[in-house]
Design an enzyme around this catalytic site. Sequence first.
Site, PDB file in Angstrom:
ATOM      1  N   ASP A 133      25.351  26.073  16.047  1.00 54.57           N
ATOM      2  CA  ASP A 133      25.611  25.808  17.459  1.00 54.57           C
ATOM      3  C   ASP A 133      25.501  24.317  17.756  1.00 54.57           C
ATOM      4  OD1 ASP A 133      25.948  26.015  20.183  1.00 54.57           O
ATOM      5  OD2 ASP A 133      23.984  26.884  20.585  1.00 54.57           O
ATOM      6  N   ASP A 161      32.141  22.363  22.563  1.00 55.60           N
ATOM      7  CA  ASP A 161      31.028  23.269  22.278  1.00 55.60           C
ATOM      8  C   ASP A 161      31.479  24.365  21.314  1.00 55.60           C
ATOM      9  OD1 ASP A 161      28.476  24.480  22.582  1.00 55.60           O
ATOM     10  OD2 ASP A 161      29.305  25.872  24.050  1.00 55.60           O
TER      11      ASP A 161
END
Length: 467
Positions: free
Chosen positions: A149, A345
């Site tokens: 992430d 992201d």
Amino acid sequence: MASITSKNSLFHCFLLGLVCIILSNFTQVFASGSLEGAWHIVDVESLLPNSHCSSSEETSSDRLTITHRRGPCSPNSPNSKPNHFQILNQDQDRVDSIHNHISTSKKDKLASSLSVSLPARPGISFGTGNYIVKIGLGTPKKDFSVVFDTGSDLSWIQCKPCNDCYNQTDPLFDPVHSTTYSNISCLSNECTQLDSYSCSTDNKCLYEVTYGDNSQTDGHFVRDTLTLSSYDKLPNFMFGCGNDNKGLFGKSDGLIGLGRNKVSLVSQASQKYGAMFSYCLPSTSSSIGYLSIGGKAPSNTGFTSMIQKPSTPSFYYLNVAAIKVGGKLLSIPQTAFSNTGTVIDSGTVITRLPPTAYNALKIAFRQQMKRYKLVEPLSILDTCYDFSSYKIVKIPKISIVFTEGASLDVDFTGILYVSRLSQACLAFAGNREETTVGILGNTQQKRTNVVYDIANEKIGFASRGCK
């Protein structure tokens, strides 16, 4: 006369061969979903993942293999089919958490500048991600499948003794069996680098992270050897050994944080591998991609500036300048992007645009998709089509253009979010407000080699990085 007949026969054979070559190339174009010009010509069946892991691509030894955590290539593959409403609603939770964090951070910075004392709060992260990689921890090494992430800094895995753990596929990490494991003191500088920390009764550093979807992990902040490949080891890697964990992590063993703060994997590995990483997300959940720490950018990479904002130093920002649909530049005021900025992201599924930009994109896309029947929306996705009666469809190409001229030419697998052939939706959504930051999500990053050159503060995109 015989000579003329012979020449005619040769000419006919030549024509037949030429036709065969053309038809062969045309078939390959349909299968790959690519065609020069303004359109993708796509075999409808290729829009859906296979029920088995279909990738024959081998990643090199210096790369970590990426799989979708809900797909058949994942070591933690679920038995049930994905609930698309749930996936998209959880995605909105992550987006809301990112937006709230950015808004709160701006207010906190302003309050700090005015010398206002603010209460401490647990470290906040932004959801639980979609893609996993396999890493090794400890000596001797034990393998673990973890979500990666770019929106998180702290890496962690579930550990023994576990007071409250969710179910995972692999055995829990047991520090007792690692000869290189050590705790970090709560009096150390490393402990204070955490967003939220506390001290145990014996002065060991404790961490706490709460995610935007209300998942959380608490435990000890520790060190051990991280193994990335058979010959790539990172001694004294700092991570969280989670003793209390709950939430929507699937069956993954934990998380690898690739954010910009000092505790992230990228920051810890920078002295050995350089401040760079890259990844390529697979086209479907039944294919594989890769994650590289360090290395070089492909020669066809186009770069744009990596923007840093002091109020949210962990995020990777970039400047979007324009959007093209079907090769045509949309009429969108550049201030629609520049007033808010855009975060790239890996954990957000659907790209979020300012309302003005999204409306222009939606109108242009619908105009070029008039031949197909519009059907009911799917959660946050409001432009959906029924392809069930088609074998081949034409989809306009979409490009996201950045300020220095680099562009992300969205792969055809990243233009649509397909729950079923009768509901294939434009995989973009609008923010609720013009003043809210945009987010470049992982669907639009599929098959693109995305390069984070932190040392030179730039982000790059190279098409067709993986299958």
